[in-house]
Design an enzyme around this catalytic site. Sequence first.
Site, PDB file in Angstrom:
ATOM      1  N   GLY A  47     -20.715   6.586   4.578  1.00  0.00           N
ATOM      2  CA  GLY A  47     -19.710   6.913   3.575  1.00  0.00           C
ATOM      3  C   GLY A  47     -20.209   6.589   2.191  1.00  0.00           C
ATOM      4  O   GLY A  47     -20.423   5.423   1.859  1.00  0.00           O
ATOM      5  N   LYS A  88       0.868  -1.178   0.000  1.00  0.00           N
ATOM      6  CA  LYS A  88       0.000   0.000   0.000  1.00  0.00           C
ATOM      7  C   LYS A  88       0.904   1.227   0.000  1.00  0.00           C
ATOM      8  O   LYS A  88       2.075   1.169   0.370  1.00  0.00           O
ATOM      9  CB  LYS A  88      -0.885   0.020   1.246  1.00  0.00           C
ATOM     10  CG  LYS A  88      -2.194   0.768   1.078  1.00  0.00           C
ATOM     11  CD  LYS A  88      -3.230  -0.027   0.316  1.00  0.00           C
ATOM     12  CE  LYS A  88      -4.567   0.692   0.315  1.00  0.00           C
ATOM     13  NZ  LYS A  88      -5.617  -0.084  -0.382  1.00  0.00           N
ATOM     14  N   VAL A 123     -17.454   3.781  -3.975  1.00  0.00           N
ATOM     15  CA  VAL A 123     -17.871   2.433  -3.596  1.00  0.00           C
ATOM     16  C   VAL A 123     -19.195   2.475  -2.843  1.00  0.00           C
ATOM     17  O   VAL A 123     -20.109   1.692  -3.108  1.00  0.00           O
ATOM     18  CB  VAL A 123     -16.793   1.735  -2.754  1.00  0.00           C
ATOM     19  CG1 VAL A 123     -17.270   0.367  -2.278  1.00  0.00           C
ATOM     20  CG2 VAL A 123     -15.502   1.588  -3.545  1.00  0.00           C
ATOM     21  N   GLY A 128     -18.838   7.491  -0.976  1.00  0.00           N
ATOM     22  CA  GLY A 128     -17.902   7.774  -2.059  1.00  0.00           C
ATOM     23  C   GLY A 128     -18.258   6.895  -3.249  1.00  0.00           C
ATOM     24  O   GLY A 128     -19.385   6.427  -3.382  1.00  0.00           O
TER      25      GLY A 128
END
Length: 368
Positions: free
Chosen positions: A194, A94, A198, A196
């Site tokens: 959330g 990552k 996705v 966003g």
Amino acid sequence: MITEVFTANQLKKEAPVFGQLSFDNHEQVVFCQDKDTGLKAIIGVHNTILGPALGGTRMYDYKTEWDALNDVLRLSRGMTYKAAITGLNLGGGKAVIIGDPKKLKTPELMKRFGKFVHTLGGKYYTAEDVGMETSDMDTVREVTPYVTGISESKGGAGNPSPVTAYGVYMGMKAATKFTYGSDALAGKKILVQGIGHVGEELVRLASEEGANVIISDINEERLNAISTKYGVDIYRGNDLYAETADIYAPCALGATVNDETINKLNVKVIAGAANNQLANEDIHGALLQKKGIVYAPDFLINAGGIINVYAEIEGYGRDQITSKTENIFDTTLDILNKAKATSTTTNEAAISIAEDRIAARKKENAAS
């Protein structure tokens, strides 16, 4: 396995990297800085036994560099288990770039970051994550081939977000079947935190099946837009975690299941897209089990994104991407049943399967 998470202040001790528990045997950590572009980045390579490390780049305005370091280490470790349990020949890595993407991200900065990725010679492949777009990966591709998730027009697999959401949807349905005896989401009350890329796609999938979806986000303008677009309700209460619902779907940043929230949770299932949803895997996984809340391990059900970008490396097509992502349903059910049979947490059951695959490959490599 080490699972405790250090706070930023605790990290400021004599051993800020090797001494922190989230380091967890990382193979390599690369600190990248470029004065001209303002780039400050960290690349974490956790494990490459199964193959080259693959994981997205997150650009976020971290409060401290210690927070950024801890985040990249936890995220790259999670990618190792995500690839292993999904059956991909990939390791875990990552990257994080420190800064507000709306203010600091430029093509020059992305190219400079790409050059740092290139110095690893294919040990780490980057991709899109929070604060990034497919176009950013296209920019990185101008300076290195070690990037996935580029535009379909440029020969890539495109934005991984819809596939990530589809995998979460599969995992959510599996957890629903395990809990309620049917995988039907129709009529289920789902709290999506959330929205966003996705989160929005998950809202679409669940609402189209007839679920009662309630959304929460810090962006009021986006809340109103998504509510209107899909005909879903906006959460207007004072404490989302105390809201009674069937399913809680965390799709923003991680660690929302923590000491403060866990006693409030009034749901039967947790299944969302966020990484590292449990602030402490051992403590909070066991508490969820004690409360009778079924937790679908995040690194399993949000693996659709890595399946999508892995297609660029392996060269398989859309049908295989869909098939591999749909298999998340069966894998999730297997893990939930294994956890029940062995009286372990679902997270422990998932990690055990992933570690067994890594150990077997390590043994094969040593024998060859």
